[in-house]
Structure formats: C-alpha cells, structure tokens
Design a protein around this motif. Structure first.
Motif, PDB file in Angstrom:
ATOM      1  N   ALA A 154      11.974  14.456 -19.629  1.00 26.39           N
ATOM      2  CA  ALA A 154      11.351  13.829 -20.853  1.00 26.39           C
ATOM      3  C   ALA A 154      11.538  14.865 -22.114  1.00 26.39           C
ATOM      4  N   ALA A 155      11.925  16.148 -21.937  1.00 23.84           N
ATOM      5  CA  ALA A 155      12.529  16.872 -23.036  1.00 23.84           C
ATOM      6  C   ALA A 155      13.961  16.290 -23.829  1.00 23.84           C
ATOM      7  N   MET A 156      14.741  15.725 -22.701  1.00 25.06           N
ATOM      8  CA  MET A 156      16.022  15.394 -23.065  1.00 25.06           C
ATOM      9  C   MET A 156      16.137  14.169 -24.046  1.00 25.06           C
ATOM     10  N   ILE A 157      14.909  13.328 -23.755  1.00 26.09           N
ATOM     11  CA  ILE A 157      14.801  12.091 -24.758  1.00 26.09           C
ATOM     12  C   ILE A 157      14.613  13.054 -26.027  1.00 26.09           C
ATOM     13  N   ALA A 158      13.494  13.729 -26.194  1.00 21.04           N
ATOM     14  CA  ALA A 158      13.275  14.383 -27.685  1.00 21.04           C
ATOM     15  C   ALA A 158      14.644  15.208 -28.139  1.00 21.04           C
ATOM     16  N   LEU A 159      15.284  15.807 -27.363  1.00 19.87           N
ATOM     17  CA  LEU A 159      16.383  16.619 -27.729  1.00 19.87           C
ATOM     18  C   LEU A 159      17.585  15.666 -28.273  1.00 19.87           C
ATOM     19  N   ILE A 160      17.634  14.387 -27.550  1.00 21.99           N
ATOM     20  CA  ILE A 160      18.830  13.364 -28.026  1.00 21.99           C
ATOM     21  C   ILE A 160      18.137  12.908 -29.338  1.00 21.99           C
ATOM     22  N   LEU A 161      17.012  12.652 -29.529  1.00 20.13           N
ATOM     23  CA  LEU A 161      16.387  12.178 -30.929  1.00 20.13           C
ATOM     24  C   LEU A 161      16.534  13.304 -31.899  1.00 20.13           C
TER      25      LEU A 161
ATOM     26  N   VAL B 206      18.403   4.479 -26.223  1.00 20.46           N
ATOM     27  CA  VAL B 206      18.050   5.584 -25.642  1.00 20.46           C
ATOM     28  C   VAL B 206      17.354   5.386 -24.235  1.00 20.46           C
ATOM     29  N   PHE B 207      17.775   5.849 -23.210  1.00 12.87           N
ATOM     30  CA  PHE B 207      17.132   5.426 -22.102  1.00 12.87           C
ATOM     31  C   PHE B 207      17.175   6.073 -20.794  1.00 12.87           C
ATOM     32  N   HIS B 208      16.166   6.126 -19.977  1.00 16.44           N
ATOM     33  CA  HIS B 208      16.599   6.777 -18.651  1.00 16.44           C
ATOM     34  C   HIS B 208      17.340   6.062 -17.609  1.00 16.44           C
ATOM     35  N   GLN B 209      18.313   6.638 -17.102  1.00 21.22           N
ATOM     36  CA  GLN B 209      19.249   6.112 -16.030  1.00 21.22           C
ATOM     37  C   GLN B 209      18.438   5.570 -15.147  1.00 21.22           C
ATOM     38  N   ASP B 210      17.573   6.364 -14.620  1.00 23.78           N
ATOM     39  CA  ASP B 210      16.750   6.240 -13.429  1.00 23.78           C
ATOM     40  C   ASP B 210      15.654   5.111 -13.504  1.00 23.78           C
ATOM     41  N   GLU B 211      15.437   4.511 -14.644  1.00 19.14           N
ATOM     42  CA  GLU B 211      14.566   3.531 -14.829  1.00 19.14           C
ATOM     43  C   GLU B 211      15.285   2.024 -14.855  1.00 19.14           C
ATOM     44  N   VAL B 212      16.492   2.346 -14.596  1.00 15.42           N
ATOM     45  CA  VAL B 212      17.399   0.957 -14.596  1.00 15.42           C
ATOM     46  C   VAL B 212      18.039   0.662 -13.545  1.00 15.42           C
ATOM     47  N   GLN B 213      17.379   0.060 -12.338  1.00 11.82           N
ATOM     48  CA  GLN B 213      17.881   0.101 -10.869  1.00 11.82           C
ATOM     49  C   GLN B 213      19.207  -0.734 -10.886  1.00 11.82           C
TER      50      GLN B 213
ATOM     51  N   LEU C 285      25.352   0.815 -28.900  1.00 11.64           N
ATOM     52  CA  LEU C 285      25.345   2.156 -28.655  1.00 11.64           C
ATOM     53  C   LEU C 285      24.295   2.410 -27.373  1.00 11.64           C
ATOM     54  N   PHE C 286      24.812   3.121 -26.278  1.00  9.54           N
ATOM     55  CA  PHE C 286      23.724   3.232 -25.131  1.00  9.54           C
ATOM     56  C   PHE C 286      23.897   4.804 -24.750  1.00  9.54           C
ATOM     57  N   PHE C 287      22.803   5.510 -24.932  1.00 13.81           N
ATOM     58  CA  PHE C 287      22.929   6.977 -24.668  1.00 13.81           C
ATOM     59  C   PHE C 287      21.813   7.332 -23.515  1.00 13.81           C
ATOM     60  N   SER C 288      22.062   7.657 -22.354  1.00 15.38           N
ATOM     61  CA  SER C 288      21.283   7.828 -21.378  1.00 15.38           C
ATOM     62  C   SER C 288      21.161   8.986 -20.507  1.00 15.38           C
ATOM     63  N   VAL C 289      20.000   9.359 -20.339  1.00 16.20           N
ATOM     64  CA  VAL C 289      19.559  10.487 -19.618  1.00 16.20           C
ATOM     65  C   VAL C 289      19.779  10.400 -18.120  1.00 16.20           C
TER      66      VAL C 289
ATOM     67  N   VAL D 119       9.760   5.140 -27.126  1.00 15.99           N
ATOM     68  CA  VAL D 119      11.168   5.146 -27.020  1.00 15.99           C
ATOM     69  C   VAL D 119      12.077   4.760 -25.787  1.00 15.99           C
ATOM     70  N   ALA D 120      11.579   5.614 -24.583  1.00 19.59           N
ATOM     71  CA  ALA D 120      12.053   5.543 -23.410  1.00 19.59           C
ATOM     72  C   ALA D 120      11.853   4.084 -22.887  1.00 19.59           C
ATOM     73  N   ARG D 121      10.463   3.617 -22.908  1.00 18.49           N
ATOM     74  CA  ARG D 121      10.352   2.403 -22.558  1.00 18.49           C
ATOM     75  C   ARG D 121      10.921   1.153 -23.300  1.00 18.49           C
ATOM     76  N   ASP D 122      10.919   1.117 -24.430  1.00 19.60           N
ATOM     77  CA  ASP D 122      12.025   0.238 -25.382  1.00 19.60           C
ATOM     78  C   ASP D 122      13.316   0.431 -24.817  1.00 19.60           C
ATOM     79  N   GLY D 123      13.875   1.528 -24.659  1.00 24.76           N
ATOM     80  CA  GLY D 123      15.201   1.839 -24.292  1.00 24.76           C
ATOM     81  C   GLY D 123      15.489   1.160 -22.911  1.00 24.76           C
ATOM     82  N   ALA D 124      14.596   1.450 -22.123  1.00 24.11           N
ATOM     83  CA  ALA D 124      14.829   0.993 -20.664  1.00 24.11           C
ATOM     84  C   ALA D 124      14.833  -0.586 -20.652  1.00 24.11           C
TER      85      ALA D 124
END
Ligand code: TYM
Length: 343
Positions: free
Chosen positions: A63-70, A81-88, A39-43, A317-322
């Motif tokens: 940043a808040a959106m990661i917290a809201l998803i969790l 769980v990750f930020h789309q913009d951290e994965v080129q 499962l992948f959930f992306s901001v 969480v965001a770092r591991d996710g990315a």
C-alpha cells in the motif's frame, strides 16, 4: 506514440538507488510525454513473493508503494499506477511465455546465478545445489516479460541491474512473434531506457549496490529519512584516504559514489562535479551531498507523509489503475489466446 512500462517491488521504503533508478526517472519521462503516450507504473507484488515475506509487512509495503510513487511526482491523471497482482493477465501471459522460454536462457541470468552461489556449499565449488531454491526465483524474468508484453510496451525504463532481464524479455518477444507470426507480429520489441544516473552504491561497502536487503541500515538512505539520518549516514560513508576529489569508480568507489549521488540530485555530470571539488576534501564534499540530498528528498518525504493518511484516495488510485490496466492488457490477451489456440 510510446507505451512506457516499468515496475518496482513493494519491499519496503525505496532508497536513493530506487529513487534515481526508477521513481525520479519515471517522473521525468511522464513530464516529457506527449498526450498520445501511455505510461504504466506497477507495484509488482508477485515478484516480491520470490523471497520470504512477512504477510503483514508486505501488505503495508504494498500500500505504501502506491503512495511513494505518487509522492515522487507520478501523476495518476497522466500515468496508470496499479498493483500487478490485481491484474490476472500477467500470470496467464507468464505461463504461456514460460512454455516458450528455453531453460538455458533462464540459467544464464546473473540474479539466478547469484542466488545459486549463495546457496551453494562453500566447501565444494563443483556442487551446485539448487534443490532448495524456489521455482519463482528461477522463472522471475518470465513474469517480468509478461508484465511488459501484456501492454505491448515500447519503452521500459530501468536501472542497469535490470538490463539482462530486459534482454531476455526481448528474446521472449521475438520467440513469440516468430512462433505466431500471423497475421502480423503481435508484440513490438520493447526498448530499454537505461536510467541516466549511474548505479548508486552502498554507503558502507561501495563495491556493492545500495540495496533494501543489506543488513546494515547505514548502507542506504531511504526516501523517508530525516535530515539528521541523512547527515549521519553520509558523514559515515566509506571513502578512501587519498587526498583531493576525483571521479574514479574503479580505484575510488566510495568517493565516486558520493559524486554519483550529487550528480543524480543536481543533473551535473560526476566528472564536472569532481573538477569543482578537485582541491577540496571529503568533509566538504560530504557536507554538500547532505544538503542536496535533503533538498531532493524534502518534497517527496512530506508528500508521502500527507498521502499515507489519505487511504481513500490511495485505494481509489489503485482501483482505477487496475481497471485501466486490465482493459489494456485484456486486448492483448484476446489476441494471445487466439494465436496459441486457447480461444
Ligand atoms: P526493483 O524493485 O529491485 O527496483 C526498481 C528499480 O530501481 C532500480 N534500482 C537501482 N537503480 C540504481 N541504483 C541502485 N542501487 C538500484 N537498485 C534498484 C532497478 O533497476 C529498477 O529499475 N524486476 C524489477 C521489477 C520489475 C520490472 C518489471 C521492471 C518487475 N517487472 C517490468 C520493469 C519492467 C525489480 O526487481 O526492480
């Protein structure tokens, strides 16, 4: 095994529509998943840039959106769980897919046509002026296709406002597979999982969907709203002057919207609920809606308040996710580059 992918824009605190249309549904899918499923959930920060954003507000919302998803119950040990913009890889794949996407298909997107309609000179219906709209608004669905295909997702849960974008993703997927069929088609055709709950509508104008961008804050209920705010907004919700309660979205959109919200919170169908309130009135219905909405939001609201203080945890969480997202999408990109001849 299934690979589930979905995304949400970091444009402020999610409202009930986003919660039921996305977050709560992601949690349901996560809880129903077998160990082999991914499962992948992306901001989706890049998607948010298609509209003007204040950089400081965007950074906070992101940043808040990661917290809201969790806070909604997505478990980072189970879901990525990750930020789309951290994965080129997403932007690289979007470029490649963009070079295979016919303009005609993009021009048919309702979201694009709505933007055009808003920008068009109201006095001259024939004059469609797209010269001031940014190109990102137009190519938005290609990036969305790239988000999904980078993980070779098999299932994409979304609300029905995203259905057309998902159909375009399927088209683009087939075009790629047809153009580069060897040795075997690379992408699996992603299936759309439409959120079971109906679209949640604006509390002030029940002909429009509940949205983050509507000017009247009373038109929506946010995940972080207090009991008092929930009560105030539901009590003021636009309904109709017909007596009794029935589920009739066409003739009674406001009343039906309250039943839809009640249904989303309780899992009962709107029609069954309507039967129960048949001889009742709007006052009673609204009172019950306030209580179930409060019950539904109490936990995520408290969890969000707790998590947002734990910056180190959220960054982790965001770092591991990315990192994981990069690893998975890298495998796709090696194949994509080879197939198109850029290896
Ligand atoms: P976004 O951020 O606008 O909305 C996130 C999710 O919430 C659903 N939704 C609603 N559902 C019911 N009632 C409403 N009033 C309501 N408003 C929003 C949306 O259907 C969506 O599922 N383009 C997407 C984000 C995206 C994406 C992706 C989604 C980017 N890449 C890849 C899936 C897969 C968007 O703008 O969603």
């Amino acid at each position: 095994a299934r690979t589930i992918f979905s995304g949400i824009q970091p444009t402020g605190i999610p409202h009930l529509g986003n919660y039921f249309g996305a977050l709560a549904n992601w949690v349901r899918l996560q809880d129903a998943a077998v160990p082999e499923d991914k499962l992948f959930f992306s901001v989706v920060g890049w998607h948010a840039l298609t509209l003007p954003q204040d950089p400081k507000a965007l950074s906070e919302a992101r940043a808040a959106m990661i917290a809201l998803i969790l806070a909604s119950g997505v478990d980072p040990r189970r879901s990525i769980v990750f930020h789309q913009d951290e994965v080129q890889n997403h932007t690289e794949l979007a470029w490649i897919l963009g070079c295979m996407t016919p303009l005609g298909k993009l021009k048919r997107m309702t979201t694009w046509k709505t933007r055009l309609a808003v920008s068009r000179n109201a006095n001259d219906e024939s004059e469609v002026d797209d010269s001031l709209l940014n190109a990102g608004l137009f190519t938005y669905p290609i990036l969305q296709a790239a988000d999904i295909l980078a993980y070779r997702a098999t299932h994409v849960p979304v609300g029905d406002d995203q259905q057309q974008h998902l159909e375009l993703t399927r088209d683009i997927c087939e075009i790629f597979n047809r153009t580069y069929p060897k040795p075997a088609p690379l992408f699996r055709l992603p299936e759309i999982i439409l959120t079971p709950s109906k679209r949640i509508l604006s509390l002030r104008d029940p002909t429009a969907k509940m949205s983050k961008s509507a000017v009247d804050p009373n038109s929506r209920i946010l995940l972080t709203d207090s009991y008092d705010t929930i009560a105030k907004r539901i009590r003021a919700a636009v309904t109709d002057s017909i007596s009794g309660i029935t589920f009739d979205p066409v003739n009674r959109p406001g009343t039906s919207n309250l039943l839809t919200i009640l249904s989303a919170c309780t899992g009962e169908t709107p029609t069954a609920l309507a039967g129960r309130y048949e001889g009742s009135n709007h006052g009673v219905l609204k009172k019950d809606v306030v209580e179930v909405v409060e019950e539904t939001l109490r936990r995520p609201r408290a969890e969000f308040a707790r998590l947002r203080e734990d910056r180190a945890f959220l960054l982790g969480v965001a770092r591991d996710g990315a990192e994981k997202a990069r690893e998975y999408s890298d495998r796709t990109m090696v194949e994509v580059r080879k197939r198109v001849g850029l290896n």
